[in-house]
Design a protein around this motif. Structure first.
Motif, short mmCIF file in Angstrom:
data_model
loop_
_atom_site.label_atom_id
_atom_site.label_comp_id
_atom_site.label_asym_id
_atom_site.label_seq_id
_atom_site.Cartn_x
_atom_site.Cartn_y
_atom_site.Cartn_z
N ILE A 192 0.87 -1.10 0.08
CA ILE A 192 0.01 0.02 0.00
C ILE A 192 0.98 1.42 -0.09
O ILE A 192 1.76 1.14 0.71
CB ILE A 192 -0.80 -0.06 1.22
N LYS A 193 0.38 2.34 -0.84
CA LYS A 193 1.17 3.63 -0.82
C LYS A 193 0.90 4.35 0.48
O LYS A 193 -0.16 4.28 0.91
CB LYS A 193 0.87 4.21 -2.19
N VAL A 194 1.78 5.12 0.86
CA VAL A 194 1.69 5.82 2.16
C VAL A 194 0.67 6.77 2.12
O VAL A 194 -0.23 7.08 3.11
CB VAL A 194 2.97 6.51 2.52
N ASN A 195 0.32 7.43 1.02
CA ASN A 195 -0.64 8.39 0.89
C ASN A 195 -2.08 7.91 0.50
O ASN A 195 -3.05 8.76 0.37
CB ASN A 195 -0.27 9.57 -0.21
N GLU A 196 -2.30 6.64 0.37
CA GLU A 196 -3.45 5.87 -0.10
C GLU A 196 -4.28 5.98 1.34
O GLU A 196 -4.08 5.78 1.95
CB GLU A 196 -3.15 4.55 -0.33
N ASN A 197 -5.69 6.25 0.72
CA ASN A 197 -6.75 6.23 1.82
C ASN A 197 -7.08 4.61 2.27
O ASN A 197 -7.79 4.07 1.57
CB ASN A 197 -8.07 6.80 1.31
N ILE A 198 -6.52 4.35 3.30
CA ILE A 198 -6.77 2.66 3.71
C ILE A 198 -8.22 2.48 4.25
O ILE A 198 -8.59 1.31 3.77
CB ILE A 198 -5.99 2.47 4.84
N GLU A 199 -9.19 3.44 4.54
CA GLU A 199 -10.51 2.85 4.54
C GLU A 199 -11.36 2.26 3.56
O GLU A 199 -11.97 1.60 3.58
CB GLU A 199 -11.40 4.34 5.16
#
Length: 181
Positions: free
Chosen positions: A121-128
């Protein structure tokens, strides 16, 4: 004849006492929680309606949350601590013990955020919104064995000599579901 009269009087007294026993604030609260534990059809219907309203969840997520809450209801434990009656109002203090889904949510998110590389997962990605995160969180919720105790005060009102439970506060419902701190 005298024995029959005594037996009839005893039966009348016992049935009369039962009616009184079942119409107390504590007995109504006990019945309320028993309905959850027994998966009463009204409880399940309300659960289905609440889950179906949630349009932002996939069918898999909805079904998983439904199963989590059914597990919660079946394993809900409660203890009536106090009953206070003031005229036609009553307050019943109850201690409940439920699975601590909120804590599991917190730890799942914390672990996921600290291990983004592990999940690609990319750091700035919205994990929700991330499917991997949602699946990870649901798998952790399914496995939780941690439980938490909450105190709830339920309010009842006497109408036509019958105690009726007033609507639950939203916060108390969250406690029953295990999704609150």
């Amino acid at each position: 004849m005298r024995k029959i009269t005594i037996i009839l009087l005893l039966l009348i007294m016992i049935s009369g006492c039962n009616n009184i026993t079942y119409n107390t604030p504590s007995s109504k609260v006990s019945k309320f929680f028993s309905n959850y534990q027994d998966l009463n059809k009204n409880i399940i219907n309300e659960l289905n309606l609440a889950i179906e309203k949630n349009k932002d969840k996939s069918n898999f997520e909805k079904e998983t949350y439904k199963q989590l809450l059914i597990k919660q209801y079946k394993n809900l434990e409660y203890k009536i601590k106090n009953e206070e009656i003031k005229n036609n109002d009553a307050y019943v203090d109850v201690e409940i013990e439920v699975y601590d889904y909120e804590k599991e949510n917190y730890y799942s998110k914390k672990y996921f955020l600290n291990n983004l590389k592990l999940f690609n997962i990319k750091v700035n990605e919205n994990i929700e919104e991330n499917k991997k995160y949602k699946n990870y969180k649901l798998s952790k919720l399914k496995k939780t064995k941690k439980r938490k105790k909450y105190n709830i005060t339920l309010q009842l009102k006497k109408e036509n000599n019958i105690w009726k439970l007033l609507n639950l506060k939203k916060e108390d419902l969250k406690k029953i579901h295990g999704f609150t701190q």
